[in-house]
Scaffold this active site. Structure first.
Site, PDB file in Angstrom:
ATOM      1  CB  SER A 140     -20.872 -18.519 -17.309  1.00  0.00           C
ATOM      2  OG  SER A 140     -20.044 -19.149 -18.246  1.00  0.00           O
TER       3      SER A 140
ATOM      4  CE  LYS B 256     -20.834 -21.703 -20.036  1.00  0.00           C
ATOM      5  NZ  LYS B 256     -20.002 -22.818 -20.523  1.00  0.00           N
TER       6      LYS B 256
ATOM      7  CE  LYS C 111     -20.552 -18.803 -13.056  1.00  0.00           C
ATOM      8  NZ  LYS C 111     -19.787 -18.020 -14.043  1.00  0.00           N
TER       9      LYS C 111
HETATM   10  P1  NAD Z   1     -10.769 -16.845 -14.003  1.00  0.00           P
HETATM   11  O1  NAD Z   1     -11.090 -16.772 -12.556  1.00  0.00           O
HETATM   12  O2  NAD Z   1      -9.524 -17.543 -14.440  1.00  0.00           O
HETATM   13  O3  NAD Z   1     -10.735 -15.349 -14.620  1.00  0.00           O
HETATM   14  C1  NAD Z   1     -11.543 -14.296 -14.208  1.00  0.00           C
HETATM   15  C2  NAD Z   1     -10.664 -13.049 -14.191  1.00  0.00           C
HETATM   16  O4  NAD Z   1     -11.472 -11.911 -13.906  1.00  0.00           O
HETATM   17  C3  NAD Z   1      -9.566 -13.110 -13.126  1.00  0.00           C
HETATM   18  O5  NAD Z   1      -8.304 -12.931 -13.738  1.00  0.00           O
HETATM   19  C4  NAD Z   1      -9.916 -11.953 -12.183  1.00  0.00           C
HETATM   20  O6  NAD Z   1      -8.774 -11.297 -11.636  1.00  0.00           O
HETATM   21  C5  NAD Z   1     -10.687 -11.033 -13.122  1.00  0.00           C
HETATM   22  N1  NAD Z   1     -11.581 -10.101 -12.452  1.00  0.00           N
HETATM   23  C6  NAD Z   1     -12.470 -10.351 -11.461  1.00  0.00           C
HETATM   24  N2  NAD Z   1     -13.150  -9.224 -11.133  1.00  0.00           N
HETATM   25  C7  NAD Z   1     -12.679  -8.249 -11.964  1.00  0.00           C
HETATM   26  C8  NAD Z   1     -12.989  -6.873 -12.138  1.00  0.00           C
HETATM   27  N3  NAD Z   1     -13.907  -6.261 -11.398  1.00  0.00           N
HETATM   28  N4  NAD Z   1     -12.313  -6.175 -13.069  1.00  0.00           N
HETATM   29  C9  NAD Z   1     -11.350  -6.780 -13.826  1.00  0.00           C
HETATM   30  N5  NAD Z   1     -11.021  -8.077 -13.717  1.00  0.00           N
HETATM   31  C10 NAD Z   1     -11.667  -8.802 -12.797  1.00  0.00           C
HETATM   32  O7  NAD Z   1     -12.056 -17.465 -14.698  1.00  0.00           O
HETATM   33  P2  NAD Z   1     -12.164 -18.152 -16.140  1.00  0.00           P
HETATM   34  O8  NAD Z   1     -12.009 -19.611 -15.970  1.00  0.00           O
HETATM   35  O9  NAD Z   1     -11.347 -17.397 -17.120  1.00  0.00           O
HETATM   36  O10 NAD Z   1     -13.737 -17.885 -16.424  1.00  0.00           O
HETATM   37  C11 NAD Z   1     -14.235 -16.604 -16.814  1.00  0.00           C
HETATM   38  C12 NAD Z   1     -15.711 -16.764 -17.150  1.00  0.00           C
HETATM   39  O11 NAD Z   1     -15.845 -17.725 -18.205  1.00  0.00           O
HETATM   40  C13 NAD Z   1     -16.565 -17.290 -15.995  1.00  0.00           C
HETATM   41  O12 NAD Z   1     -17.815 -16.658 -16.025  1.00  0.00           O
HETATM   42  C14 NAD Z   1     -16.665 -18.781 -16.274  1.00  0.00           C
HETATM   43  O13 NAD Z   1     -17.822 -19.351 -15.701  1.00  0.00           O
HETATM   44  C15 NAD Z   1     -16.688 -18.788 -17.792  1.00  0.00           C
HETATM   45  N6  NAD Z   1     -16.184 -20.010 -18.438  1.00  0.00           N
HETATM   46  C16 NAD Z   1     -15.039 -20.631 -18.001  1.00  0.00           C
HETATM   47  C17 NAD Z   1     -14.602 -21.785 -18.660  1.00  0.00           C
HETATM   48  C18 NAD Z   1     -13.348 -22.512 -18.229  1.00  0.00           C
HETATM   49  O14 NAD Z   1     -13.118 -23.647 -18.722  1.00  0.00           O
HETATM   50  N7  NAD Z   1     -12.499 -21.954 -17.366  1.00  0.00           N
HETATM   51  C19 NAD Z   1     -15.311 -22.285 -19.759  1.00  0.00           C
HETATM   52  C20 NAD Z   1     -16.452 -21.597 -20.199  1.00  0.00           C
HETATM   53  C21 NAD Z   1     -16.879 -20.466 -19.525  1.00  0.00           C
END
Ligand code: NAD
Length: 294
Positions: A100, A175, A244
């Protein structure tokens, strides 16, 4: 793009089940996360390989999916370091930013990537961990028609409703706006339930009425019983990510010069809840925050 090799960067709560659905659909996937222990179940798939850097995950991939926290992380990964990921990719590689991210940054990334012969679409998702697991995410896509078609087979393995909403950045704009609308519904439900409870009405009954009436929304249908009134607060979507998204929506709306009073209020409540709750709190814990402030 069938049978192609996909690089998957960001194996978090959403990335892991999304990568699993790609593997189930027959794609080869090479994944990378800063946390080397992320998603151990992926190692059980023969078509999965774990890389030790983002560049290594992307090296032999025709499409590279980013599922990262925000634009700051995406931009740093693409352009910073020695060299940034973008400079290491083969010409023609399609980058699919499913995080996102901020729509203005994404528009800029699309244009910079095009200049060096790389494709870009933004394809953020909605539906949470549950729908990431069952492959029924809603995916809003920004990019040229040609690049969206290139990415479609990959996206279809992870989502059910794919809507091409406009040029690069448009997916991320929609989004952020969706999550602003959703967060507003969540906050409204929290305030309503807490006031009703103080008046002596059972909040379970209040929610039952909402679900049979015009107050019904995603929070009343899926979150109130499962995560809020149960006290579990474990939907899998962090409050920090919700804040965010609302910030991104506020910046976007303010940038358009259109009315932004309500989104400002939504952001202020999100920020106050985040400051009051423990680090990493789930977004459904806004209910606990509103309750504690009654
Ligand atoms: P999360 O924090 O569980 O996962 C993010 C991952 O990215 C982590 O495992 C972290 O270690 C990794 N990461 C961070 N910086 C990195 C880098 N430089 N290189 C490699 N890996 C790196 O978050 P999430 O809940 O999986 O969400 C991911 C995205 O999806 C976000 O942008 C969030 O807003 C969006 N999103 C989340 C949901 C939800 O329900 N969790 C739903 C829709 C959208």
């Amino acid at each position: 793009m069938a049978n192609l090799h996909v690089g998957f960067i960001g194996l978090g709560k959403m990335g892991v089940p999304m990568a699993e659905n790609l593997l189930r659909a027959g794609f080869r996937v090479t994944g990378f996360d800063l946390n080397r222990e992320a998603g151990p179940q992926l190692d059980g798939y023969v078509a999965f390989a774990r890389a030790d850097s983002a560049a290594a995950a992307a090296r032999e991939s025709q499409a590279v999916i980013l599922m990262l926290p925000d634009s700051k992380v995406v931009d740093a990964l693409l352009w910073e370091g020695a060299p940034g990921l973008a400079a290491t990719l083969a010409k023609g590689t399609l980058i699919i930013d499913m995080s996102s991210s901020d729509p203005v940054h994404s528009r800029g990334n699309a244009s910079r990537l095009e200049q060096i012969g790389l494709g870009f679409i933004d394809a953020p998702v909605s539906g949470g961990v549950k729908r990431a697991v069952d492959g029924s995410l809603s995916i809003m896509i920004g990019g040229t028609a040609q690049e969206v078609e290139r990415g479609r087979p990959v996206l279809e393995a992870m989502g059910k409703t794919l809507i091409h909403v406009g040029a690069a950045g448009a997916g991320h704009a929609v989004k952020a706006l969706n999550n602003f609308v959703s967060a507003s519904g969540l906050i409204a439900v929290c305030e309503a339930l807490v006031a009703a409870e103080k008046f002596g009405i059972d909040p379970h009954l209040v929610n039952q009425v909402f679900n049979a009436s015009t107050g019904k929304n995603n929070t009343t249908e899926h979150k109130v019983e499962n995560f809020m009134l149960s006290g579990k607060f474990n939907s899998g979507f962090a409050l920090g990510l919700m804040r965010k998204d609302v910030q991104t929506a506020k910046d976007f709306i303010a940038g358009m010069g259109t009315p932004d009073e309500f989104v400002q209020k939504c952001l202020a409540v999100s920020q106050a809840a985040e400051a009051a709750l423990e680090k990493g709190a789930d977004h459904t814990a806004v209910y606990a925050y509103v309750r504690s402030a009654k």
